[in-house]
Structures are given as structure tokens and as C-alpha cells.
Scaffold this motif. Structure first.
Motif: not given
Length: 282
Positions: A19-47
């Protein structure tokens, strides 16, 4: 997959998730679905990625309040709101002070409940306008005070317009997600129509496809159809579509995101956000 309260949660977590390495969240909210994507601080890769499915809109408030990912130390992120209340305006004709008027042609605006968002895409040639529920934004602001808000159409259309090679003269692009789709028509590689539809059954799906083809005067035996996502979300299949159309392509979206080891199973969801994201500006 875990059932938590009134929602169902799926997790796709890397071997190095912290959790401490997360720098950015991408959230995608649909009518009946929520996707939350966490990106790392250094590489912005999805963790890590989390999918929450629910039946009641109020459940989103519970998810925000109780799920650990919303307590990550970052305060940056972007929320994509997928719903029917949006419109497109060419940037040369756009005036930010007239947003309510532009949107009023597509939907009713409640100034007490709605915030209006606008986002430039395609080298800022198109503005995507949408509404955002003020109560939801107030709740998110407590967790992510630097969260950027945009309509989900900006993400989908950004992807469609990036696919500018090998266009045929007549093309339909379909973005599938659970019980809804974005549909775009391209003529000679130029965007002609774009809209979003709720899809409760296969008959509704076919009706919208045929309507677009008729409106564009396309030849359904020649028109190229590209479907991104799981056709079952639209209550259809490749075999069923083959009965009506002759040039259908079901292929994974182009991938411009990378993962830390162990988190890449998120790709198996077939959601566009698992493959493609607009550029994150740190």
C-alpha cells in the motif's frame, strides 16, 4: 472472488504489492461495477486491481468507506464515470461557460445534484462533457482530494481514435462492458457517430447495430466491425453475430499498460482499462 457485504470483490494483486508504494489510483465506475487500479510510485506499473460488482447505487458509498484501497497514502487519481449523461463538442466550438447548455441537449441537468465535467481528447480536438453526482464527489474528496473527474467516454473514445491504422471505408467500433456498450461509426477513418447504450438482451444489441448501419448507409456484408471486450456482456456471441454480419473481428485491445508480476491476471477480465489507459501525468 470474495463476497463482502452487498458487493462482490475480485482481486488481482502483484507479488510485490505494498500500500505504501501506491502513487495513483484509476477508478472506472459503471452502473453495476467499479474497477480500481493501483499504480506504483516509481514505474507507474499496475501493482493491484480490484473489481467490485453491486446491484444498488448506494453500495458504492459503502465500498468507498470500507475498502482498504481507498486509504492508500496517495491522494492522486482519476475517476471515469460511465453513464448515459454525456455529449461531445468540437473544441473550436467549445466555450466552458456554456457547458450546461451543451449538455441540456442530451440530458437534464440538476444544478443542486450535478457537477459538470469536460475533458479534451484527440489532441484536444474534442471535448467530452458529462455529469458527476455531487454527493459521490464529496465522499471521494475525503479519501482522494486530488482526484480528477471525467466521463468514461473520454477513455473509450481516446482508445478508438488511437486505432487509426488500416481503416476500411466503413467501420463500426464496439466497446463492450457489462450490459452496456459504446458504439462508434467511422467513414474513411473519420469519426461519424458515437454513443452509449444499455443492452439488456441480444435483440437490443442487434437493433442498435442495424440502426447505426442504416443511418450511415453502410453495407452490413462489407462493413468491418471491431468488438473489444466480452460479447457475452452484450448477450451475444461471435457465432450469433456471424448470422448477420460478414466482417467481424473480436481481438484484445492494444496494450499500453504494464504490470508488476502477479497482477497481470487482471487482463483476463477483458475490460478495456486492463489494457489501455490514458497517459498519467505525475
Amino acid at each position: 472472488m470474495d463476497k463482502v457485504g452487498s458487493h462482490i470483490q475480485s482481486k488481482f494483486i502483484s507479488d510485490k504489492y505494498d500500500m505504501q508504494d501506491i502513487s495513483y489510483l484509476s477508478l472506472f465506475l459503471y452502473e453495476k461495477l467499479l474497477a480500481v487500479i493501483a499504480h506504483t510510485e516509481e514505474s507507474q506499473k499496475i501493482t493491484a486491481s480490484f473489481i467490485y460488482s453491486f446491484q444498488e447505487k448506494e453500495t458504492v458509498n459503502q465500498i468507498i468507506e470500507t475498502e482498504e484501497i481507498f486509504n492508500a497514502p496517495n491522494s492522486e487519481g482519476k475517476l471515469y464515470l460511465h453513464h448515459q449523461r454525456f455529449t461531445l463538442v468540437p473544441t473550436p466550438l467549445f466555450n466552458a461557460s456554456q457547458c450546461s447548455q451543451y449538455l441540456s441537449f442530451a440530458t437534464e441537468i440538476n444544478k443542486e445534484k450535478d457537477n459538470i465535467t469536460y475533458t479534451g481528447i484527440a489532441n484536444n480536438s474534442i471535448q467530452v462533457l458529462g455529469t458527476a453526482d455531487k454527493q459521490l464527489l464529496d465522499q471521494l474528496d475525503k479519501k482522494l482530494p486530488e482526484l480528477e473527474i471525467t466521463h468514461g467516454a473520454s477513455h473509450v473514445l481516446d482508445y478508438f481514435l488511437s486505432q487509426n491504422q488500416d481503416f476500411q471505408s466503413q467501420e463500426l467500433f464496439i466497446h463492450a462492458s457489462p450490459d452496456c456498450m459504446y458504439l462508434a461509426a467511422f467513414t474513411e477513418g473519420k469519426l461519424s457517430l458515437f454513443n452509449r447504450f444499455i443492452i439488456p438482451d441480444e435483440a437490443t444489441f442487434l437493433r442498435y447495430i442495424f440502426t447505426f448501419i442504416q443511418q450511415m448507409a453502410f453495407d452490413r456484408t462489407h462493413c468491418k466491425i471491431r468488438l473489444f471486450g466480452n460479447p457475452e456482456w452484450l448477450h451475444t456471441s461471435k457465432e450469433a453475430m456471424d448470422l448477420y454480419f460478414k466482417n467481424i473481428h473480436l481481438t484484445p485491445p492494444e496494450q499500453n499498460v504494464s504490470y508488476l508480476p502477479g497482477a497481470e491476471s487482471f487482463l483476463n477480465t477483458h475490460l478495456l482499462e486492463a489494457f489501455w489507459q490514458q497517459k498519467i501525468i505525475s
